[in-house]
Design a protein around this motif. Structure first.
Motif, PDB file in Angstrom:
ATOM      1  N   VAL A 127       0.831  -1.209   0.000  1.00 19.32           N
ATOM      2  CA  VAL A 127       0.000   0.000   0.000  1.00 19.32           C
ATOM      3  C   VAL A 127       0.865   1.258   0.000  1.00 19.32           C
ATOM      4  N   VAL A 128       2.013   1.225   0.683  1.00 15.57           N
ATOM      5  CA  VAL A 128       2.878   2.410   0.746  1.00 15.57           C
ATOM      6  C   VAL A 128       3.513   2.687  -0.611  1.00 15.57           C
ATOM      7  N   ASP A 129       4.307   1.741  -1.101  1.00 12.26           N
ATOM      8  CA  ASP A 129       5.079   1.973  -2.328  1.00 12.26           C
ATOM      9  C   ASP A 129       4.205   2.048  -3.573  1.00 12.26           C
ATOM     10  N   ASP A 130       3.114   1.273  -3.587  1.00 17.70           N
ATOM     11  CA  ASP A 130       2.292   1.193  -4.796  1.00 17.70           C
ATOM     12  C   ASP A 130       1.159   2.206  -4.842  1.00 17.70           C
ATOM     13  N   PHE A 131       0.870   2.861  -3.695  1.00 16.94           N
ATOM     14  CA  PHE A 131      -0.301   3.742  -3.693  1.00 16.94           C
ATOM     15  C   PHE A 131      -0.166   4.968  -2.780  1.00 16.94           C
ATOM     16  N   ALA A 132       0.022   4.763  -1.475  1.00 19.57           N
ATOM     17  CA  ALA A 132      -0.046   5.870  -0.515  1.00 19.57           C
ATOM     18  C   ALA A 132       1.078   6.874  -0.696  1.00 19.57           C
ATOM     19  N   TYR A 133       2.250   6.430  -1.171  1.00 22.81           N
ATOM     20  CA  TYR A 133       3.331   7.382  -1.440  1.00 22.81           C
ATOM     21  C   TYR A 133       3.163   8.068  -2.800  1.00 22.81           C
ATOM     22  N   PRO A 134       2.997   7.348  -3.888  1.00 25.74           N
ATOM     23  CA  PRO A 134       2.939   8.032  -5.185  1.00 25.74           C
ATOM     24  C   PRO A 134       1.741   8.961  -5.364  1.00 25.74           C
ATOM     25  N   LEU A 135       0.614   8.705  -4.677  1.00 26.96           N
ATOM     26  CA  LEU A 135      -0.559   9.579  -4.850  1.00 26.96           C
ATOM     27  C   LEU A 135      -0.294  11.009  -4.387  1.00 26.96           C
ATOM     28  N   PRO A 136       0.041  11.255  -3.109  1.00 29.12           N
ATOM     29  CA  PRO A 136       0.245  12.650  -2.705  1.00 29.12           C
ATOM     30  C   PRO A 136       1.468  13.298  -3.340  1.00 29.12           C
ATOM     31  N   VAL A 137       2.497  12.487  -3.677  1.00 30.64           N
ATOM     32  CA  VAL A 137       3.652  13.060  -4.370  1.00 30.64           C
ATOM     33  C   VAL A 137       3.222  13.597  -5.735  1.00 30.64           C
ATOM     34  N   ALA A 138       2.437  12.814  -6.451  1.00 28.50           N
ATOM     35  CA  ALA A 138       1.966  13.262  -7.764  1.00 28.50           C
ATOM     36  C   ALA A 138       1.125  14.524  -7.635  1.00 28.50           C
ATOM     37  N   GLU A 238       4.330  13.867   2.935  1.00 32.97           N
ATOM     38  CA  GLU A 238       4.778  12.931   3.964  1.00 32.97           C
ATOM     39  C   GLU A 238       3.667  12.577   4.954  1.00 32.97           C
ATOM     40  N   THR A 239       2.960  13.586   5.451  1.00 31.17           N
ATOM     41  CA  THR A 239       1.911  13.297   6.425  1.00 31.17           C
ATOM     42  C   THR A 239       0.734  12.571   5.777  1.00 31.17           C
ATOM     43  N   THR A 240       0.448  12.879   4.509  1.00 24.63           N
ATOM     44  CA  THR A 240      -0.665  12.215   3.829  1.00 24.63           C
ATOM     45  C   THR A 240      -0.373  10.740   3.577  1.00 24.63           C
ATOM     46  N   VAL A 241       0.890  10.416   3.309  1.00 29.60           N
ATOM     47  CA  VAL A 241       1.272   9.000   3.179  1.00 29.60           C
ATOM     48  C   VAL A 241       0.889   8.251   4.444  1.00 29.60           C
ATOM     49  N   ASN A 242       1.246   8.813   5.603  1.00 32.53           N
ATOM     50  CA  ASN A 242       0.931   8.161   6.872  1.00 32.53           C
ATOM     51  C   ASN A 242      -0.572   8.114   7.119  1.00 32.53           C
ATOM     52  N   LEU A 243      -1.278   9.187   6.787  1.00 30.74           N
ATOM     53  CA  LEU A 243      -2.722   9.223   7.005  1.00 30.74           C
ATOM     54  C   LEU A 243      -3.417   8.122   6.214  1.00 30.74           C
ATOM     55  N   ILE A 244      -3.058   7.967   4.949  1.00 30.73           N
ATOM     56  CA  ILE A 244      -3.687   6.932   4.112  1.00 30.73           C
ATOM     57  C   ILE A 244      -3.312   5.540   4.600  1.00 30.73           C
ATOM     58  N   THR A 245      -2.019   5.325   4.866  1.00 29.05           N
ATOM     59  CA  THR A 245      -1.562   3.983   5.255  1.00 29.05           C
ATOM     60  C   THR A 245      -2.103   3.585   6.618  1.00 29.05           C
ATOM     61  N   ASN A 246      -2.054   4.515   7.581  1.00 27.17           N
ATOM     62  CA  ASN A 246      -2.638   4.223   8.892  1.00 27.17           C
ATOM     63  C   ASN A 246      -4.135   3.961   8.778  1.00 27.17           C
TER      64      ASN A 246
END
Length: 394
Positions: A127-138, A238-246
């Motif tokens: 979920v992190v590498d495939d979705f939660a990180y690339p979404l807010p970065v994009a 960075e914070t959005t990655v954690n929000l989605i993954t958590n």
């Protein structure tokens, strides 16, 4: 005494999967808990909220004698904080705000669907590498005007900067701090170069707006532009990655609540607020009093490192009924997930929008997925707490 080692135990990596028993210990030990190194922890909701709004509390590390040069406005006090924050918000502000942030909804949904296309039954995904990180970065790269092909550059820079931003019991300079400073310089140089390329040739992006500000009194200097652009990019994802993954981890552990949200999707905005309380992406913030202050009968001397444990305040039973229960229909969710006072997260509307879109798209897939590892491996950072990987079998 055990209470004097609380910060060391909270920041110990072994506590990362579940720091909440230590937060309960903090609240039970008293309103203010002094640490062996001279800092103090504050864990009660009402005390934290009061200090976040207290103008005597400084976010600037130079207040306690640290040597620092250029700082992002996140670490500055008024009036300089207000000036830089206002300038940074101008591209977000009227008449741009409704179109630039709310207008991103369609783009966020499109990026979400694109990222989820490979999430097919039988696959194993992170979920992190495939979705939660690339979404807010994009999303933040689109807002700033970073070319899509350059988005991968930011992963290593971001990791180094976030690692150096952690709250630690010791204050010694480390290789982590030096790597973070080097990453800030490299990222800032890259973003300033992009902005300068837009000077006289603006696009519909924030770097263009910064570089083409017509009023000399409102222009950012090169150093201010570098610090502000880096802050926007780091804080913007960075914070959005954690929000989605958590959020995904919380729902995977509670299938009955996942089912409730699938049946009643109108609860999702409130559920995101509850996630910001229950599993906040930011767990601690440091403040330094510029004068002696009194909290709950305790005197905190000027220059003391005060660690506001937001994650503890969000679970304070004196503020929230049954605080250790995740309740997506909770009626009162006035959390500390975005901080408070003059440093309240001004990217909060974008983070909420991204989290709502991400979880709405993911929920149908989560209903038939399994966690491969629970607890998952966590990131090293105790302040910006979240899983480093979250592997699902679809």
């Amino acid at each position: 005494m055990d209470s004097e080692t609380l910060l060391a135990r909270i920041t110990d990596y072994a506590s990362r999967p579940d720091p909440y028993p230590l937060y309960a210990e903090l609240r039970e030990a008293g309103h203010i808990v002094w640490q062996a190194g001279g800092s103090c922890l504050v864990g009660g909701y009402h005390d934290i909220a009061a200090l976040l709004h207290d103008p005597r509390m400084s976010a600037d590390p130079r207040t306690k004698g640290e040597v620092a040069h250029e700082l992002p406005f996140l670490r500055l006090d008024d009036p300089e904080h207000h000036r830089l924050r206002t300038l940074a918000m101008r591209p977000f502000g009227p008449p741009h705000s409704p179109r630039r942030v709310d207008g991103m909804r369609g783009e966020i949904v499109r990026i979400t669907e694109e990222l989820l296309a490979p999430f097919e039954a039988g696959r194993q995904v992170d979920v992190v590498d495939d979705f939660a990180y690339p979404l807010p970065v994009a999303v933040i790269c689109r807002l700033l005007g970073v070319p899509r092909e350059d988005e991968p550059l930011f992963r290593a820079w971001s990791d180094a900067i976030v690692a150096s931003a952690d709250v630690r019991p010791d204050e010694d300079a480390t290789a982590t701090d030096k790597a973070g400073e080097q990453a800030r310089m490299e990222m800032g140089g890259y973003l300033v170069h992009l902005a300068e390329q837009r000077r006289g040739h603006p696009g519909d992006d924030m770097l263009s707006a910064f570089a083409n500000e017509p009023d000399p009194a409102l222009r950012l200097t090169r150093e201010e532009l570098a610090q502000t652009a880096v802050l926007l990019l780091i804080a913007g994802h960075e914070t959005t990655v954690n929000l989605i993954t958590n959020g995904v981890l919380t729902l995977m552990r509670r299938p009955e609540q996942l089912d409730l949200l699938r049946r009643e999707p109108e609860l999702l905005p409130r559920a995101v607020e509850e996630l910001l309380r229950f599993e906040p992406p930011v767990h601690m913030r440091e403040r330094i009093p510029r004068a002696d202050v009194e909290v709950a009968g305790h005197r905190i001397p000027e220059g003391t490192s005060v660690i506001l444990v937001l994650g503890s305040g969000n679970h304070d039973p004196r503020r929230f009924c049954d605080p250790d229960r995740f309740d997506p229909a909770r009626p009162d969710v006035e959390h500390l997930g975005f901080g408070g006072g003059i440093h309240f997260c001004y990217g909060a509307p974008l983070a909420r929008l991204e989290a709502q879109a991400a979880l709405a798209a993911l929920m149908p897939r989560l209903a038939t997925a399994d966690l491969v590892q629970d607890p998952p491996p966590y990131r090293q950072n105790a302040m910006l707490r979240g899983p480093r990987h979250l592997t699902l079998r679809l």
